[in-house]
Motif scaffolding. Structure first.
Motif, short mmCIF file in Angstrom:
data_model
loop_
_atom_site.label_atom_id
_atom_site.label_comp_id
_atom_site.label_asym_id
_atom_site.label_seq_id
_atom_site.Cartn_x
_atom_site.Cartn_y
_atom_site.Cartn_z
N VAL A 87 -27.93 -45.33 9.35
CA VAL A 87 -26.42 -45.56 9.51
C VAL A 87 -25.68 -44.46 9.93
CG1 VAL A 87 -24.35 -46.15 8.02
CG2 VAL A 87 -26.51 -47.45 7.69
N ILE A 88 -25.82 -43.20 9.42
CA ILE A 88 -25.50 -41.98 9.76
C ILE A 88 -25.55 -41.76 11.33
CG2 ILE A 88 -25.49 -39.54 9.69
CD1 ILE A 88 -26.00 -39.67 6.48
N ILE A 89 -26.55 -42.01 11.83
CA ILE A 89 -26.71 -41.68 13.30
C ILE A 89 -25.84 -42.53 14.09
CG2 ILE A 89 -28.58 -41.81 15.26
CD1 ILE A 89 -30.66 -41.13 13.14
N VAL A 90 -26.05 -44.01 13.72
CA VAL A 90 -24.92 -44.98 14.19
C VAL A 90 -23.74 -44.34 14.26
CG1 VAL A 90 -24.02 -47.05 14.38
CG2 VAL A 90 -26.46 -46.76 14.07
N THR A 91 -23.30 -43.96 13.23
CA THR A 91 -21.68 -43.50 12.90
C THR A 91 -21.45 -42.13 13.79
OG1 THR A 91 -21.67 -44.26 10.58
CG2 THR A 91 -20.08 -42.48 11.20
N ALA A 92 -22.38 -41.18 13.83
CA ALA A 92 -22.26 -40.25 14.58
C ALA A 92 -22.11 -40.51 16.08
CB ALA A 92 -23.46 -39.16 14.45
N SER A 137 -20.22 -32.87 19.30
CA SER A 137 -19.63 -33.76 18.30
C SER A 137 -20.24 -34.38 17.56
CB SER A 137 -18.20 -34.20 18.59
OG SER A 137 -18.57 -35.27 19.31
N GLY A 138 -21.12 -35.06 18.26
CA GLY A 138 -22.06 -36.25 17.68
C GLY A 138 -23.04 -35.73 16.81
N ALA A 139 -23.81 -34.67 17.42
CA ALA A 139 -24.65 -33.84 16.69
C ALA A 139 -24.10 -33.11 15.35
CB ALA A 139 -25.42 -32.46 17.42
N ILE A 140 -22.80 -32.58 15.40
CA ILE A 140 -22.27 -31.83 14.28
C ILE A 140 -21.96 -32.88 13.16
CG2 ILE A 140 -20.15 -30.65 13.41
CD1 ILE A 140 -19.98 -29.05 16.26
N ILE A 141 -21.22 -34.07 13.48
CA ILE A 141 -20.95 -35.07 12.59
C ILE A 141 -22.11 -35.57 11.86
CG2 ILE A 141 -20.27 -37.56 12.46
CD1 ILE A 141 -18.13 -35.48 12.69
N CYS A 142 -23.02 -35.75 12.70
CA CYS A 142 -24.48 -36.37 11.98
C CYS A 142 -25.01 -35.36 11.00
CB CYS A 142 -25.58 -36.47 13.31
SG CYS A 142 -27.05 -37.63 12.71
N ALA A 143 -25.15 -33.86 11.37
CA ALA A 143 -25.82 -32.89 10.41
C ALA A 143 -24.67 -32.66 9.29
CB ALA A 143 -25.69 -31.62 11.22
#
Length: 450
Positions: free
Chosen positions: A397-402, A434-440
């Motif tokens: 779910v976190i990956i989808v959100t990112a 931004s996707g990588a940072i949000i996911c992390a």
């Protein structure tokens, strides 16, 4: 024999002189380099000038191509003796450029196929690099030469193949006389990858298999016209790094983006071409497009390898880089599908004002595109969930959100900064970042792998 072949052969012989460094030390190498440079200034015409001159050298009657080539080698040599870069990397890089070039020039005389000289360059330059590394080990090892070469063989092949792919890519982008830039770039990559040797666990056969798989898929993308030669080489290099430093699971995630994203560019291509929103070159993606979407993913792979080898300050959890990788790929997939599929539906609206805009307007979105983008993020999350035990349902779910956040950032940057401050590739890079940072950050917040 053409002038280009003769010149390449002469440069290859000069490159062989790099072996004097492990034999006699840096001062011997410096003396040879100084002699060659002084000779290059002294020779202004005649047969020797004709042998070594690039076409542009004739205008000023000076062997500037040779001079800059030697200066690049000297710079690389200085780096090798003043930093942690091994002289092995220096010798391997110089031989890789020299012998790969002569093989490519010979091949171009015998075939009109654009892909064949590229393949020959990669094969011969890889062999030149491996041979240079082996000879340097043999000349410098105090004892156990065979054991040293045997234990280093996987690294030697990996460094040689990676350097060859980068060199071939840069030579496709730059001019032939830009080999000094190519040499320095390949040397620095070799230095970086050599530092990650503690993270390498594959055998020579496994690395060869990884190279064969990535090369086959890369050629398929070129044959299907979803990638140019530069795009193909970039994809093969990134794929090889991903398999060797991350693993096949990482590669499957990355290749899913290349495959689905490449095919999506063909979706109703004629219609998109009429509207003026289609990718150029019949949808074949170049190196800039590939790097803009995948550079952050590769940085995450390198970070994972470095953290696994305890080379990252603070000793971060390696799994954190896995989620950053997945978040960046989910963003790239979301953005690509949103653009390629959404652009053919209805009138897009500017994301910042929701006002109708012309198709192809930066920052324009459609609801169909948004749905396609969400589906792309779900695909990446689903693959990650199936392949990595660390990715739980919450992690997926976190990956989808990112991916969705990154896709939205791409649209916002497109509507505000693209075309004035940023180009398309810069927007793609910042969006995937931004996707990588949000996911992390979300993973740390939820302590998914803790």
């Amino acid at each position: 024999m053409t002038a280009a072949v003769r010149r390449a052969g002469a440069f290859a012989l000069l490159c062989t002189l790099a072996l004097a460094v492990p034999v006699g030390g840096p001062w011997v190498g410096a003396a040879i380099a100084a002699t060659v440079i002084l000779g290059a200034f002294a020779v202004t015409d005649g047969p020797l000038f004709d042998l070594l001159a690039y076409p542009g050298d004739y205008e000023d009657g000076r062997l500037y191509g040779l001079i800059t080539f030697v200066l690049a080698a000297v710079t690389l040599g200085l780096i090798s003796i003043t930093t942690s870069m091994s002289v092995v990397i220096f010798v391997a890089t110089v031989l890789l450029i020299g012998y790969g070039n002569v093989a490519e020039q010979l091949t171009r005389r015998r075939t009109d196929h654009t892909i064949v000289p590229v393949a020959v360059f990669c094969l011969v330059s890889t062999g030149g690099s491996v041979a240079g590394q082996a000879v340097t080990y043999a000349l410098t090892a105090e004892s156990g030469v065979q054991e040293t070469i045997g234990s280093s063989a996987p690294t030697m092949v990996f460094l040689g193949a990676s350097g060859a792919l980068l060199a071939s890519l840069l030579r496709d982008i730059f001019l032939a006389r830009d080999d000094p830039i190519v040499m320095l770039s390949v040397g620095l990559l070799g230095w970086l990858l050599a530092e990650l040797e503690p993270a390498l666990s594959l055998t020579v056969g496994e690395i060869a298999l990884a190279l064969a798989i990535t090369a086959a898929l890369g050629y398929a993308s070129y044959a299907l016209k979803t990638a140019s030669i530069a795009g193909m080489l970039t994809g093969v290099l990134l794929g090889l790094l991903t398999i060797v430093l991350g693993g096949y699971g990482w590669f499957v995630v990355l290749i899913s983006f290349f495959a689905i994203g490449g095919l999506s560019s063909k979706f109703r291509y004629e219609e998109k071409a009429e509207m003026g929103v289609a990718e150029a070159n019949d949808g074949a993606r170049g190196s800039g497009n590939v790097l803009g979407n995948a550079a952050v993913a590769i940085i995450a792979v390198l970070g994972y390898a470095a953290s696994s080898a305890s080379l990252v300050p603070g000793d971060p959890e390696p799994t954190l880089f896995l989620f950053a990788f997945a978040g960046s790929v989910a963003t790239a997939m979301s953005d690509t599908l949103s653009s390629e599929i959404g652009s053919v539906f209805e009138t897009p609206r500017l994301i910042t004002t929701l006002e109708p805009v012309e198709p192809g307007t930066d920052g324009g979105v459609t609801w169909q595109g948004e749905v396609a983008g969400i589906a792309g993020a779900v695909v990446v999350a689903g693959i990650s969930y199936l392949l990595f035990p660390e990715v739980t349902v919450v992690g997926a779910v976190i990956i989808v959100t990112a991916g969705i956040v990154g896709m939205t950032v791409d649209s916002l940057l497109g509507a505000t900064l693209e075309g004035t401050v940023l180009g398309n590739q810069g927007v793609n890079f910042l969006a995937t970042l931004s996707g990588a940072i949000i996911c992390a950050l979300l993973v740390v917040s939820f302590a998914v792998f803790g």
